[in-house]
Design a protein around this motif. Structure first.
Motif, PDB file in Angstrom:
ATOM      1  N   ASN A  60       0.849  -1.178   0.000  1.00 23.65           N
ATOM      2  CA  ASN A  60       0.000   0.000   0.000  1.00 23.65           C
ATOM      3  C   ASN A  60       0.889   1.233   0.000  1.00 23.65           C
ATOM      4  OD1 ASN A  60       0.764  -0.669   2.619  1.00 23.65           O
ATOM      5  ND2 ASN A  60      -1.294  -0.597   3.478  1.00 23.65           N
ATOM      6  N   GLY A  61       0.280   2.420  -0.002  1.00 26.27           N
ATOM      7  CA  GLY A  61       0.967   3.639  -0.402  1.00 26.27           C
ATOM      8  C   GLY A  61       2.268   3.969   0.313  1.00 26.27           C
ATOM      9  N   PHE A  62       3.250   4.375  -0.471  1.00 29.91           N
ATOM     10  CA  PHE A  62       4.525   4.854   0.059  1.00 29.91           C
ATOM     11  C   PHE A  62       5.198   5.734  -0.993  1.00 29.91           C
ATOM     12  CE2 PHE A  62       6.226   1.607  -2.614  1.00 29.91           C
ATOM     13  CZ  PHE A  62       7.544   1.978  -2.867  1.00 29.91           C
ATOM     14  N   ALA A  63       6.264   6.406  -0.579  1.00 32.44           N
ATOM     15  CA  ALA A  63       7.032   7.236  -1.512  1.00 32.44           C
ATOM     16  C   ALA A  63       8.517   7.058  -1.252  1.00 32.44           C
ATOM     17  CB  ALA A  63       6.648   8.706  -1.365  1.00 32.44           C
ATOM     18  N   ARG A  90       3.261   8.274  -8.973  1.00 30.33           N
ATOM     19  CA  ARG A  90       3.623   9.665  -9.245  1.00 30.33           C
ATOM     20  C   ARG A  90       5.142   9.777  -9.250  1.00 30.33           C
ATOM     21  NH1 ARG A  90       4.004  14.702  -5.894  1.00 30.33           N
ATOM     22  NH2 ARG A  90       3.708  13.397  -4.052  1.00 30.33           N
ATOM     23  N   TYR A  91       5.671  10.412 -10.286  1.00 29.28           N
ATOM     24  CA  TYR A  91       7.115  10.641 -10.374  1.00 29.28           C
ATOM     25  C   TYR A  91       7.339  12.138 -10.494  1.00 29.28           C
ATOM     26  CZ  TYR A  91      11.926  10.514 -12.154  1.00 29.28           C
ATOM     27  OH  TYR A  91      13.274  10.705 -12.326  1.00 29.28           O
ATOM     28  N   GLN A  92       8.112  12.678  -9.589  1.00 37.29           N
ATOM     29  CA  GLN A  92       8.358  14.124  -9.557  1.00 37.29           C
ATOM     30  C   GLN A  92       9.854  14.396  -9.530  1.00 37.29           C
ATOM     31  OE1 GLN A  92       6.348  16.194  -6.392  1.00 37.29           O
ATOM     32  NE2 GLN A  92       7.594  18.054  -6.609  1.00 37.29           N
ATOM     33  N   VAL A  93      10.291  15.270 -10.438  1.00 33.68           N
ATOM     34  CA  VAL A  93      11.662  15.764 -10.470  1.00 33.68           C
ATOM     35  C   VAL A  93      11.580  17.279 -10.565  1.00 33.68           C
ATOM     36  CG1 VAL A  93      13.892  15.760 -11.638  1.00 33.68           C
ATOM     37  CG2 VAL A  93      12.512  13.683 -11.597  1.00 33.68           C
ATOM     38  N   GLY A  94      12.044  17.954  -9.537  1.00 36.12           N
ATOM     39  CA  GLY A  94      11.901  19.408  -9.505  1.00 36.12           C
ATOM     40  C   GLY A  94      10.430  19.778  -9.494  1.00 36.12           C
ATOM     41  N   ALA A  95      10.039  20.710 -10.361  1.00 38.39           N
ATOM     42  CA  ALA A  95       8.640  21.140 -10.429  1.00 38.39           C
ATOM     43  C   ALA A  95       7.819  20.265 -11.356  1.00 38.39           C
ATOM     44  CB  ALA A  95       8.575  22.596 -10.894  1.00 38.39           C
ATOM     45  N   VAL A 100       2.417   7.815 -13.607  1.00 38.45           N
ATOM     46  CA  VAL A 100       3.017   6.631 -14.225  1.00 38.45           C
ATOM     47  C   VAL A 100       1.986   5.506 -14.165  1.00 38.45           C
ATOM     48  CG1 VAL A 100       4.952   5.025 -14.218  1.00 38.45           C
ATOM     49  CG2 VAL A 100       5.284   7.371 -13.411  1.00 38.45           C
ATOM     50  N   GLN A 101       1.525   5.090 -15.326  1.00 40.22           N
ATOM     51  CA  GLN A 101       0.498   4.059 -15.413  1.00 40.22           C
ATOM     52  C   GLN A 101       1.134   2.667 -15.496  1.00 40.22           C
ATOM     53  OE1 GLN A 101      -2.688   4.917 -15.277  1.00 40.22           O
ATOM     54  NE2 GLN A 101      -2.624   7.117 -15.719  1.00 40.22           N
ATOM     55  N   ALA A 102       0.310   1.649 -15.271  1.00 39.70           N
ATOM     56  CA  ALA A 102       0.779   0.268 -15.383  1.00 39.70           C
ATOM     57  C   ALA A 102       1.352   0.023 -16.775  1.00 39.70           C
ATOM     58  CB  ALA A 102      -0.356  -0.701 -15.096  1.00 39.70           C
ATOM     59  N   GLY A 103       2.504  -0.612 -16.835  1.00 38.99           N
ATOM     60  CA  GLY A 103       3.172  -0.910 -18.100  1.00 38.99           C
ATOM     61  C   GLY A 103       4.182   0.130 -18.530  1.00 38.99           C
ATOM     62  N   GLU A 104       4.177   1.311 -17.902  1.00 40.05           N
ATOM     63  CA  GLU A 104       5.125   2.354 -18.295  1.00 40.05           C
ATOM     64  C   GLU A 104       6.519   2.074 -17.732  1.00 40.05           C
ATOM     65  OE1 GLU A 104       4.087   6.473 -18.141  1.00 40.05           O
ATOM     66  OE2 GLU A 104       1.946   6.051 -18.249  1.00 40.05           O
ATOM     67  N   VAL A 105       7.522   2.517 -18.491  1.00 41.53           N
ATOM     68  CA  VAL A 105       8.924   2.294 -18.141  1.00 41.53           C
ATOM     69  C   VAL A 105       9.513   3.608 -17.643  1.00 41.53           C
ATOM     70  CG1 VAL A 105      11.162   1.494 -18.993  1.00 41.53           C
ATOM     71  CG2 VAL A 105       9.051   0.536 -19.938  1.00 41.53           C
ATOM     72  N   LEU A 106      10.399   3.502 -16.656  1.00 41.57           N
ATOM     73  CA  LEU A 106      10.914   4.687 -15.996  1.00 41.57           C
ATOM     74  C   LEU A 106      12.381   4.493 -15.630  1.00 41.57           C
ATOM     75  CD1 LEU A 106       9.836   7.428 -14.667  1.00 41.57           C
ATOM     76  CD2 LEU A 106       9.698   6.103 -12.556  1.00 41.57           C
ATOM     77  N   VAL A 107      13.212   5.461 -15.981  1.00 49.79           N
ATOM     78  CA  VAL A 107      14.583   5.514 -15.466  1.00 49.79           C
ATOM     79  C   VAL A 107      14.638   6.661 -14.474  1.00 49.79           C
ATOM     80  CG1 VAL A 107      17.023   5.853 -15.987  1.00 49.79           C
ATOM     81  CG2 VAL A 107      15.586   4.591 -17.580  1.00 49.79           C
ATOM     82  N   PHE A 114      14.224  13.669  -6.263  1.00 50.20           N
ATOM     83  CA  PHE A 114      13.041  13.112  -6.915  1.00 50.20           C
ATOM     84  C   PHE A 114      12.110  12.498  -5.875  1.00 50.20           C
ATOM     85  CE2 PHE A 114      15.739   9.422  -6.416  1.00 50.20           C
ATOM     86  CZ  PHE A 114      14.843   8.407  -6.118  1.00 50.20           C
ATOM     87  N   LEU A 115      10.908  12.194  -6.325  1.00 49.76           N
ATOM     88  CA  LEU A 115       9.934  11.445  -5.524  1.00 49.76           C
ATOM     89  C   LEU A 115       9.251  10.453  -6.436  1.00 49.76           C
ATOM     90  CD1 LEU A 115       7.374  12.671  -2.915  1.00 49.76           C
ATOM     91  CD2 LEU A 115       6.583  11.333  -4.882  1.00 49.76           C
ATOM     92  N   PHE A 116       9.149   9.211  -5.972  1.00 50.30           N
ATOM     93  CA  PHE A 116       8.407   8.194  -6.716  1.00 50.30           C
ATOM     94  C   PHE A 116       7.600   7.382  -5.719  1.00 50.30           C
ATOM     95  CE2 PHE A 116       7.892   3.835  -8.297  1.00 50.30           C
ATOM     96  CZ  PHE A 116       7.183   4.086  -9.462  1.00 50.30           C
ATOM     97  N   GLY A 117       6.302   7.249  -5.973  1.00 50.59           N
ATOM     98  CA  GLY A 117       5.471   6.465  -5.071  1.00 50.59           C
ATOM     99  C   GLY A 117       4.032   6.439  -5.513  1.00 50.59           C
TER     100      GLY A 117
END
Length: 316
Positions: A60-63, A90-95, A100-107, A114-117
């Protein structure tokens, strides 16, 4: 497989700290925050594949939060390419923030804060390796991060990581694990290279893409006895003639390479402790050889001994 965390085995009072600690150590981020007040439910698994590994987090939810301080100290030695599996992250870099939906790729660019969660239940996968294994300049990886969707390999990479993860409990301990890890790194390298159009010395994008797709497809389907130019061309939606031209330009003798890969995997399985109970005929069929006599002849030509002699030499 290593189960890094399964909160079902922990008392409720210990779960929050356990998830925070596990995600910090697994992701290398400086801070982890839990987004939900409900009881923590999480499982984190790690599967080794030779020089690569796959991490799966379902919770369940985390960041995961990379701070300014952690960005300054980031060495860039570790590379993680994520594939979101469930929910919306959610992926945040700066402003800049994006969903990010299911199946999307992320570096994730760890050289910047950054924040990802996600909130609610979600799951994400990541292919992890070293920068040395990826063998691409750090600035190129950074530039490709926002352009991954432009690569013709984007969908293939996402499906490849998801497919391996679904079967990871069987694949990771097996003799093909190292080859699957190498194929995944090669596919990640091509994904990044084809997302940036000014890679020095890069081949024509279409042919570079196709040869990586061909190699990845073959490695994933070595056990299929009908694997061959016709089935590969059909799977990649190209003509057999086009397939032949691409392989010729890459100096790849496709049918011979398939046989070589199958022989290598069969040879490894013949002396694998987990396959001690399997007959030579069973193992040859497991690696796509329809006829044991043909397998024995090709094995002797390749390795200078019979499969039975190879087994005996290993004490089987």
């Amino acid at each position: 497989m290593a189960v890094l965390l399964d909160t079902a085995t922990l008392p409720l009072r210990d779960r929050r700290d356990a998830l925070i600690t596990t995600m910090r150590e697994a992701s290398g981020t400086s801070r982890v925050e839990l987004a939900d007040d409900e009881p923590v439910r999480a499982r984190v698994d790690l599967w080794p594949f030779g020089t690569a590994s796959i991490l799966r987090a379902d919770s369940n939810g985390f960041a995961n939060i990379g701070t300014t301080r952690s960005a300054r100290s980031a060495s860039g030695e570790h590379i993680a390419i994520g594939v979101h599996e469930m929910g919306v992250a959610r992926y945040q870099v700066g402003a800049a923030t994006r969903k990010v939906q299911a199946g999307e790729v992320l570096v994730v660019d760890v050289s910047r804060p950054f924040l990802f969660g996600w909130r609610g239940r979600g799951a994400a996968l990541s292919l992890n390796t070293s920068a040395e294994n990826l063998a691409l300049p750090a600035d190129l990886v950074t530039r490709a991060g926002s352009r991954l969707r432009s690569s013709p390999l984007y969908g293939l990479f996402s499906r490849h990581i998801m497919d391996i993860t679904r079967n990871a409990d069987l694949l990771s301990p097996g003799p093909a694990a190292g080859m699957l890890g190498a194929a995944s790194i090669e596919l990640a390298r091509a994904l990044i290279a084809t997302a940036v159009d000014d890679v020095a010395g890069a081949r024509d994008v279409v042919e570079q893409t196709l040869i990586v797709q061909i190699r990845a497809y073959v490695r994933q389907h070595l056990r299929d006895p009908d694997l061959g130019p016709g089935s590969i061309a059909a799977a990649l939606a190209i003509s057999p003639r086009h397939l032949h031209r691409v392989c010729t330009n890459a100096n790849l003798s496709l049918e011979q390479w398939i046989i070589t890969c199958r022989l290598d995997q069969a040879k490894a399985e013949l002396v694998h402790p987990g396959s001690r109970h399997r007959s030579i005929g069973t193992i040859s069929r497991r690696w796509g050889f329809k006829d044991q006599t043909h397998f024995t002849r090709r094995f002797r030509l390749a390795f200078g001994m019979l499969p039975s002699e190879w087994r005996r030499s290993a004490g089987f």
